[in-house]
Design a protein around this motif. Structure first.
Motif, PDB file in Angstrom:
ATOM      1  N   PRO A 199       0.825  -1.199   0.000  1.00  8.02           N
ATOM      2  CA  PRO A 199       0.000   0.000   0.000  1.00  8.02           C
ATOM      3  C   PRO A 199       0.860   1.249   0.000  1.00  8.02           C
ATOM      4  CG  PRO A 199      -0.652  -1.499   1.765  1.00  8.02           C
ATOM      5  CD  PRO A 199       0.590  -2.044   1.148  1.00  8.02           C
ATOM      6  N   ALA A 200       0.339   2.324  -0.469  1.00  5.65           N
ATOM      7  CA  ALA A 200       1.066   3.576  -0.547  1.00  5.65           C
ATOM      8  C   ALA A 200       1.600   4.033   0.775  1.00  5.65           C
ATOM      9  CB  ALA A 200       0.194   4.662  -1.154  1.00  5.65           C
ATOM     10  N   ASP A 201       0.848   3.785   1.856  1.00  5.36           N
ATOM     11  CA  ASP A 201       1.264   4.260   3.163  1.00  5.36           C
ATOM     12  C   ASP A 201       2.506   3.569   3.680  1.00  5.36           C
ATOM     13  OD1 ASP A 201      -2.035   4.897   4.512  1.00  5.36           O
ATOM     14  OD2 ASP A 201      -0.771   6.083   3.216  1.00  5.36           O
ATOM     15  N   THR A 202       2.837   2.411   3.147  1.00  8.35           N
ATOM     16  CA  THR A 202       4.009   1.727   3.634  1.00  8.35           C
ATOM     17  C   THR A 202       5.122   1.692   2.598  1.00  8.35           C
ATOM     18  OG1 THR A 202       3.188  -0.402   2.919  1.00  8.35           O
ATOM     19  CG2 THR A 202       2.680   0.271   5.186  1.00  8.35           C
ATOM     20  N   SER A 203       4.899   2.234   1.438  1.00 12.77           N
ATOM     21  CA  SER A 203       5.927   2.268   0.440  1.00 12.77           C
ATOM     22  C   SER A 203       6.905   3.362   0.745  1.00 12.77           C
ATOM     23  CB  SER A 203       5.339   2.483  -0.938  1.00 12.77           C
ATOM     24  OG  SER A 203       4.839   3.832  -0.992  1.00 12.77           O
ATOM     25  N   LYS A 204       8.004   3.347  -0.022  1.00  9.97           N
ATOM     26  CA  LYS A 204       8.992   4.386   0.177  1.00  9.97           C
ATOM     27  C   LYS A 204       8.409   5.754  -0.158  1.00  9.97           C
ATOM     28  CE  LYS A 204      13.707   5.610  -0.838  1.00  9.97           C
ATOM     29  NZ  LYS A 204      14.888   5.371  -1.582  1.00  9.97           N
ATOM     30  N   GLY A 205       7.375   5.782  -0.976  1.00  7.30           N
ATOM     31  CA  GLY A 205       6.751   7.043  -1.341  1.00  7.30           C
ATOM     32  C   GLY A 205       6.117   7.754  -0.161  1.00  7.30           C
ATOM     33  N   ARG A 206       5.791   7.056   0.862  1.00  4.76           N
ATOM     34  CA  ARG A 206       5.180   7.645   2.055  1.00  4.76           C
ATOM     35  C   ARG A 206       5.916   7.163   3.280  1.00  4.76           C
ATOM     36  NH1 ARG A 206      -0.487   9.935   2.087  1.00  4.76           N
ATOM     37  NH2 ARG A 206      -0.720  10.220  -0.109  1.00  4.76           N
ATOM     38  N   MET A 207       6.333   8.092   4.084  1.00  7.42           N
ATOM     39  CA  MET A 207       6.985   7.724   5.328  1.00  7.42           C
ATOM     40  C   MET A 207       6.003   7.918   6.465  1.00  7.42           C
ATOM     41  SD  MET A 207      10.658   9.473   5.251  1.00  7.42           S
ATOM     42  CE  MET A 207      11.807   8.186   5.576  1.00  7.42           C
ATOM     43  N   ASN A 208       6.073   7.039   7.428  1.00  9.80           N
ATOM     44  CA  ASN A 208       5.274   7.294   8.606  1.00  9.80           C
ATOM     45  C   ASN A 208       6.043   8.249   9.511  1.00  9.80           C
ATOM     46  OD1 ASN A 208       6.969   5.825  10.428  1.00  9.80           O
ATOM     47  ND2 ASN A 208       5.981   3.934   9.833  1.00  9.80           N
ATOM     48  N   ARG A 209       5.366   8.726  10.492  1.00  5.37           N
ATOM     49  CA  ARG A 209       5.942   9.745  11.375  1.00  5.37           C
ATOM     50  C   ARG A 209       7.233   9.263  12.030  1.00  5.37           C
ATOM     51  NH1 ARG A 209       1.574  11.864  15.155  1.00  5.37           N
ATOM     52  NH2 ARG A 209       0.872  12.568  13.146  1.00  5.37           N
ATOM     53  N   ARG A 210       7.222   8.046  12.533  1.00  2.80           N
ATOM     54  CA  ARG A 210       8.403   7.516  13.234  1.00  2.80           C
ATOM     55  C   ARG A 210       9.605   7.472  12.305  1.00  2.80           C
ATOM     56  NH1 ARG A 210       6.875   2.258  15.081  1.00  2.80           N
ATOM     57  NH2 ARG A 210       5.308   3.416  16.206  1.00  2.80           N
ATOM     58  N   ASP A 211       9.397   7.026  11.058  1.00  6.90           N
ATOM     59  CA  ASP A 211      10.494   6.993  10.087  1.00  6.90           C
ATOM     60  C   ASP A 211      11.025   8.390   9.816  1.00  6.90           C
ATOM     61  OD1 ASP A 211      10.224   4.259   9.846  1.00  6.90           O
ATOM     62  OD2 ASP A 211       9.025   4.359   8.018  1.00  6.90           O
ATOM     63  N   LEU A 212      10.119   9.343   9.686  1.00  4.98           N
ATOM     64  CA  LEU A 212      10.523  10.718   9.421  1.00  4.98           C
ATOM     65  C   LEU A 212      11.337  11.262  10.586  1.00  4.98           C
ATOM     66  CD1 LEU A 212      10.312  13.143   7.497  1.00  4.98           C
ATOM     67  CD2 LEU A 212       8.286  13.840   8.753  1.00  4.98           C
ATOM     68  N   TYR A 213      10.861  11.050  11.794  1.00  6.18           N
ATOM     69  CA  TYR A 213      11.591  11.511  12.977  1.00  6.18           C
ATOM     70  C   TYR A 213      12.997  10.925  13.002  1.00  6.18           C
ATOM     71  CZ  TYR A 213       7.142  13.092  15.121  1.00  6.18           C
ATOM     72  OH  TYR A 213       5.958  13.717  15.407  1.00  6.18           O
ATOM     73  N   GLN A 214      13.084   9.647  12.677  1.00  7.05           N
ATOM     74  CA  GLN A 214      14.375   8.970  12.707  1.00  7.05           C
ATOM     75  C   GLN A 214      15.276   9.461  11.583  1.00  7.05           C
ATOM     76  OE1 GLN A 214      14.023   4.710  12.523  1.00  7.05           O
ATOM     77  NE2 GLN A 214      15.908   4.417  13.676  1.00  7.05           N
ATOM     78  N   GLU A 215      14.726   9.583  10.381  1.00  9.02           N
ATOM     79  CA  GLU A 215      15.521  10.042   9.233  1.00  9.02           C
ATOM     80  C   GLU A 215      16.100  11.436   9.465  1.00  9.02           C
ATOM     81  OE1 GLU A 215      16.447   8.896   6.113  1.00  9.02           O
ATOM     82  OE2 GLU A 215      15.692   6.906   6.572  1.00  9.02           O
TER      83      GLU A 215
END
Length: 139
Positions: free
Chosen positions: A37-53
């Motif tokens: 799904p789009a929400d889990t693809s690289k095209g979309r980051m979840n909040r936790r991934d963004l915070y970490q990145e």
């Protein structure tokens, strides 16, 4: 002897059919898994991934979270508005995205802004690929 060969032949056919079915099942499962799904693809980051990145501090996370929550609520309202054309939805979502992106950018260090700009560019490229029918997903 003839009867035994016939039984063995039928057994082999059944085994082959079962194997074909299993292979088909595995292929379909693999294809479904590849189409995340789009929400889990690289095209979309979840909040936790963004915070970490972005390596956000706790204070930055606490400040950004309500901003992202509000953005998500507004985006969902636009998605749910069936009176809007797809183009109107796209325009409104772009406006919402820009508004909240500017708010978040004010809270970031120059290095974090640079990293976020890179992540946004990658996200846009992934979305463009999906729109052009080139798939997407996890690369």
């Amino acid at each position: 002897m003839q009867n035994r060969r016939l039984i063995q032949f039928k057994s082999n056919i059944i085994t082959m059919k079962v194997l074909q079915f299993l292979l088909l099942f595995i292929c379909v499962s693999a294809m479904a898994q590849a189409q995340t799904p789009a929400d889990t693809s690289k095209g979309r980051m979840n909040r936790r991934d963004l915070y970490q990145e972005l390596n956000l501090t706790k204070d930055q996370q606490d400040t950004i979270k309500p901003i992202m929550d509000k953005q998500r609520e507004e985006m969902q309202a636009v998605r749910n508005n069936t009176a809007l054309t797809q183009e109107a939805q796209r325009e409104q979502m772009g406006t919402i995205r820009k508004k909240y992106s500017e708010q978040i950018d004010l809270l970031l260090t120059p290095e974090q802004k640079e990293k976020l700009a890179k992540l946004r560019k990658e996200q846009q490229e992934e979305m463009q690929k999906r729109r052009n029918g080139q798939g997407g997903g996890n690369n």
